[in-house]
Design an enzyme around this catalytic site. Structure first.
Site, PDB file in Angstrom:
ATOM      1  N   GLY A 240       0.806  -1.218   0.000  1.00 29.46           N
ATOM      2  CA  GLY A 240       0.000   0.000   0.000  1.00 29.46           C
ATOM      3  C   GLY A 240       0.839   1.269   0.000  1.00 29.46           C
ATOM      4  CG  HIS A 241      -1.234   4.934   0.542  1.00 28.23           C
ATOM      5  ND1 HIS A 241      -1.114   5.714   1.650  1.00 28.23           N
ATOM      6  CD2 HIS A 241      -2.458   4.354   0.611  1.00 28.23           C
ATOM      7  CE1 HIS A 241      -2.222   5.646   2.357  1.00 28.23           C
ATOM      8  NE2 HIS A 241      -3.061   4.819   1.754  1.00 28.23           N
ATOM      9  CG  ASN A 242       2.575   7.366   2.316  1.00 29.59           C
ATOM     10  OD1 ASN A 242       1.555   7.538   1.658  1.00 29.59           O
ATOM     11  ND2 ASN A 242       3.522   8.273   2.420  1.00 29.59           N
ATOM     12  CB  SER A 260       0.798   4.634   6.681  1.00 32.21           C
ATOM     13  OG  SER A 260       0.374   5.609   5.750  1.00 32.21           O
TER      14      SER A 260
END
Lengths: 344, 344, 344
Positions: A240-242, A260
């Site tokens: 996922g993002h980050n 995250s």
């Protein structure tokens, strides 16, 4: 790609026992080998196969003692397992090498391509892309604007790399992998619709990373999703993002990591593990296949189950779960007996 | 893409505190920001960072009170979180826009392409395809015969859309997604072979839908697999044939839904959820990550586990599962004591 | 594609009740059918729909007795279900057939292409590839060097097939599937880095196999990963290196199988099943969705859970798990009562 026993023995510093002109053209497992195969005996439990294999050449440890007649040409080496790895490398290097920039590819005038690169048919190289030397880009890959790819990296067919992604040197990206698609970020509105949160970040892949087929790595909302040096990701993994994944962490297929979450170095995750977002996973963490992780995990822990707990505890509890029926009968029995005692 | 504090403050109706000529060229998180970054303080727990960040400009709420000297240019706005969302949109719009139909694409003479579309290199647009205005089709996408795509939709690189699929307006399809592949339907034969059941239906995607990278949505056997208005699907999700997903339902990565299941509106599913075929899932259902669902679920339920049960019940039972070892010892002890009592 | 009732009745050897000139141009489910639809009544529980459907033609069993007036044209056949399957096949064959080798494809001079093949735009056919007759290769597929594909196979858009892969006849590979990417093999080094183990094997797909969208099948380290005759794999499945899958085994979406596991014939696996490496799974094994398998499984077993156990045992134990709270209260109560008894 044909080698003689002499060629191989010279390469491996081995000693030939048999005909030094014996020829092989492939590498096979000892239980499947046939004439023309080079095979190997690295695991003592496979010793019986050496007396019946039709392989033409067998790599064996220096001190191997045949207890029956052996009909193949043997090559004795210090360590048959290491010798095998060397032979596999040799085999790999003997494959015809893809070279040159295809006239059927699209390469932006604003892209910089290093020396000795391969760019296959129907690949797209966007504006301001920088590709290091000796990079191989197979057909039908998409390299978006401003992407950088370090020297000696290999990008297999159909990989899709969104704009601004940075990739280090000696990375391998397998077919169909997607790097830099939008993170999954939406803000709920009063009418229950969702409004997209613009994803302005990117993906950073450090050196020596391998990414499996059809694995997806989302760009950061702001900042970078980071895959550190030496990480190995198998097929069909979702990052996922980050997310940040620490050095030399390895993950088996179909793992999913929500946005995250930070993962330490030297971790090992089994297949189909799922990790929630915004968590901290320490270094040297081992997760059994299918673990479901919803809380922070300290360095060095070994976990299992969903929600995941310490692996030994999970195993103990699961033994009781399997015997639940018996246990409930014991409780039934206790209640009955206690009633009897009270009624006495 | 460089902005001054004045430019941003004017855009946001904000008040500058510091140098109105300060320039920024990117957006960063406050803990990662450096010179040239625009950052933001939207979460009070990050306040300490504002005194040490090297960001050039910080967006803050109107009533922010610095308790130490701040070295950056501040822009005070009514609501820093909303202002950030506006800035991200602005940033997004400032990106160079892809335009025009590439001469290296294949577009059938029988296709109708709307105004102001982008069709990238090596994309294939089949017969009788209808594409609305302002649609962006990135390189290497496959748009099969008779597909319709509504205005302002974005189809990223390498998406594969089988024939007869219908897609609404303002949809976003991420790289590698597959729409309209055959449903998994086979009839077992007397000799244990399977005979394929021809899949004649299609996939219908309504307006404002977002579909993640490498997600797969199968065509209906007969009729349509339907993804309703405003649905958001993350990466690597599987949607079986004849599934219907209701409005504004969102699903995290790696969810799988078997054939003919109907899902209501406004649902939220965590990652790696699996749902069996031919089920009815109500509206506003929440499923924890990794839920395994084998029965109908009523509107408003919150479920967890595999097989999934009411989430609070699952959590209570799981606490006992974790302590199973102790519990069994209590039963052992009860049996021993009861024996003692009986033998008295 | 318009058919009259007469055309269909002749094809099916059926008897028309109503207007033999009634025209249909699509097949619909009875609950969704409208004017111009051909529909069918194969399940008695859907009988009420026949009195209100707007379908133009309905296929019914010979002995169907209407209890209310029917307004549509009926076609009576021996078995409506079998007739439907025949009609679906007819429909399928009436679709315009893709033909010819596109001038926008890349075909190596060293490749051999059989008669009557379709090779779509932007596909890449490597050196020494051999493609049988009547094979369809959709746009944007990658067929690596030395790959063989048997007659009448269909390779949909964007499939990626690495070098040396062998594919039998009448196979169907759906969009985005990846065959032959490197197995996940790395040897840990003393500095915690991983060194890649060269993967020299290949993938062998026998006849009549169907492989779903975005499914990934890794090449063997040495030897072959083998998918035997008649196997059907759904979407997003992971098959590790050196796995062998026996004849006519079927797997639902998102299953993952780790390296070197051998699976028997005629097995059925639900979605999201995960199987560890180096295991032996017998014939006729059934695995419930989400099963996690870490040990060998004998032929004929039906398993469930993670770690998976005999399905009926799992279900019994899970009932107790759901009622765990009550059970613990019974134990609390037993302890209290026993204390009372002892204190008497």
């Amino acid at each position: 790609m044909e080698f003689t026993a002499k060629h191989i023995a010279d390469f491996l510093n081995g000693i030939i026992e048999g005909d030094s002109n014996t020829k092989v053209n492939r590498i096979s497992k000892i239980e499947e080998a046939s004439e023309g195969s080079l095979t190997f005996l690295t695991n003592p439990s496979y010793t019986p196969y050496i007396y019946k294999t039709n392989a033409s050449i067998v790599l064996v440890d220096k001190d191997f003692k045949a207890e029956q007649p052996v009909n193949n040409t043997l090559i004795r080496v210090d360590n048959a397992y290491n010798a095998l790895a060397q032979v596999l490398e040799l085999y790999n290097k003997s494959k015809p090498e893809k070279k040159g920039i295809s006239s059927m590819a699209y390469v932006s005038d604003l892209a910089k391509i290093g020396k000795n690169c391969y760019i296959g048919e129907f690949s797209y190289i966007g504006d301001n892309v920088e590709i290091g030397s000796n990079v191989k880009i197979y057909p039908q890959t998409f390299i978006g604007d401003n992407v950088k790819i370090g020297a000696k990296s290999i990008v297999y067919a159909g990989v899709k790399i969104y704009e601004n992604t940075l990739i280090g040197k000696e990375c391998t990206l397998h077919a169909g992998a997607v790097l830099g698609s939008d993170g999954f970020g939406f803000a709920i509105q009063t009418d229950r619709n969702y409004k997209k949160i613009i994803q302005t970040g990117n993906v950073v892949i450090e050196d020596y990373v391998e990414i499996g087929s059809n694995t997806t790595i989302d760009r950061a909302t702001i900042g970078s999703t980071i895959i550190k040096k030496g990480v190995k990701l198998d097929n069909l993994i979702q990052v996922g993002h980050n997310v940040i994944i620490g050095e030399n962490t390895v993950m088996a297929a179909q793992v999913g990591i929500a946005g995250s979450t930070k993962i330490g170095k030297n971790c090992m995750f089994g297949g189909q593990v799922g990790i929630s977002g915004h968590l901290n996973i320490g270094d040297d963490v081992k997760m059994a296949a299918k673990s479901g992780v919803g809380s922070n995990i300290k360095s060095g822990e070994i976990i299992m189950g969903s929600p995941a707990i310490e692996a030994n505890n999970f195993k103990k509890s699961y033994v009781h779960f399997r015997n639940f029926e018996k246990l409930v009968k014991r409780i039934d029995e206790l209640e009955k007996e206690l009633k009897n005692v009270k009624n006495k």
